[in-house]
Design a protein around this motif. Structure first.
Motif, mmCIF file in Angstrom:
data_model
loop_
_atom_site.group_PDB
_atom_site.id
_atom_site.type_symbol
_atom_site.label_atom_id
_atom_site.label_comp_id
_atom_site.label_asym_id
_atom_site.label_seq_id
_atom_site.Cartn_x
_atom_site.Cartn_y
_atom_site.Cartn_z
ATOM 1 N N GLY A 28 0.805 -1.225 0.000
ATOM 2 C CA GLY A 28 0.000 0.000 0.000
ATOM 3 C C GLY A 28 0.835 1.270 0.000
ATOM 4 O O GLY A 28 0.301 2.378 -0.092
ATOM 5 N N ARG B 128 4.464 0.164 -9.425
ATOM 6 C CA ARG B 128 3.624 -0.846 -10.088
ATOM 7 C C ARG B 128 3.006 -0.261 -11.352
ATOM 8 O O ARG B 128 2.942 -0.897 -12.395
ATOM 9 C CB ARG B 128 2.537 -1.284 -9.103
ATOM 10 N N LYS B 129 2.587 0.991 -11.267
ATOM 11 C CA LYS B 129 1.898 1.605 -12.410
ATOM 12 C C LYS B 129 2.845 1.972 -13.540
ATOM 13 O O LYS B 129 2.494 1.837 -14.711
ATOM 14 C CB LYS B 129 1.152 2.863 -11.957
ATOM 15 N N ASN C 185 5.409 2.209 -3.905
ATOM 16 C CA ASN C 185 5.205 0.915 -4.565
ATOM 17 C C ASN C 185 4.027 0.965 -5.537
ATOM 18 O O ASN C 185 4.063 0.324 -6.592
ATOM 19 C CB ASN C 185 5.014 -0.187 -3.526
ATOM 20 N N THR C 186 2.990 1.724 -5.188
ATOM 21 C CA THR C 186 1.845 1.877 -6.097
ATOM 22 C C THR C 186 2.303 2.548 -7.398
ATOM 23 O O THR C 186 1.969 2.090 -8.501
ATOM 24 C CB THR C 186 0.743 2.741 -5.438
ATOM 25 N N PRO D 77 2.696 4.361 -1.216
ATOM 26 C CA PRO D 77 2.487 5.076 -2.485
ATOM 27 C C PRO D 77 3.649 4.927 -3.472
ATOM 28 O O PRO D 77 3.430 4.940 -4.693
ATOM 29 C CB PRO D 77 2.295 6.541 -2.071
#
Ligand SMILES: [Zn+2]
Length: 222
Positions: free
Chosen positions: A98, A106-107, A102-103, A100
């Motif tokens: 969770g 990932r994107k 890593n988010t 940010p």
């Protein structure tokens, strides 16, 4: 490409090596982020490759894997414990999902899932290197170790750069990218036990000061 050891090269990256892709004989080791496609494809033009092998299936090491394997018609290899991550059957990055950072990674960095053709296990041979399982940062993290001259391509077991300054320096991988830092420290000791003469990390320049690496490994908390 930069020559590092007999048959071993690192793809060029400016201004400094930060997301490393190696060529060992005709095997490409790691595949950068999704946006490294142009750089990797350009450097490999006219270069024969027979396999793409991953140190681990994280977004900054598998980004161009699918594109490259499809375009060059080569198989993909990674350790058994990272096959599910590479094939999209579990999250690629298990630490702090969770977070940010890593988010975002990932994107924008992560490449699409892709079928693993060759499943590696401890003791297998790739381009004259032995596969050594070294989990903690990723479940299926491996070190590729060449007995003859003790060269170790170690993925993210250690890094040789500060993400704050970009300058070289031996460090553990950051906790937000590492699902089990204590396990990774055991893998760092495993790397030290191999008595490498040259360490080629996933991030930063080659580690040539092996005494400094040994001091770093010996000072780690249990
Ligand atoms: Zn990495």
């Amino acid at each position: 490409m930069k020559y590092l050891a007999p048959g071993v090269w690192r793809l060029k990256e400016l201004p400094a090596p930060s997301i490393n892709v190696y060529l060992a004989e005709d095997v490409l080791i790691d595949a950068g982020r999704r946006w490294d496609r142009r750089r990797i494809f350009a450097e490999l033009e006219g270069v024969e490759i027979s396999l793409l092998a991953l140190t681990h299936a994280h977004p900054d090491h598998q980004g161009v894997a699918k594109d490259l394997c499809e375009a060059r018609g080569v198989p993909l290899a990674c350790h058994a414990d990272d096959v599910e991550a590479m094939e999209g059957k579990r999250p690629m990055q298990e630490a702090a999902p969770g977070n940010p950072v890593n988010t975002m990674i990932r994107k924008i960095w992560q490449g699409p899932p892709y079928k693993v053709d060759r499943v590696l296990t401890e003791g297998d041979e790739v381009a004259g290197f032995r596969v050594v399982l070294a989990p903690g940062h990723a479940r299926g993290e491996v070190i590729f170790f060449r007995e003859s001259d003790r060269v170790a391509i170690c993925g993210d077991v250690i890094r040789n750069m500060s993400y704050a300054t970009g300058l070289p320096g031996i460090r553990e991988p950051p906790p937000i990218f590492t699902y089990d830092p204590a396990e990774n420290r055991r893998s760092i000791r495993k790397l030290a036990d191999l008595e490498p003469s040259l360490i080629l990390p996933g991030h930063g320049p080659a580690v040539t000061d092996i005494a400094a690496f040994e001091r770093f490994a010996a000072a780690l908390p249990a």
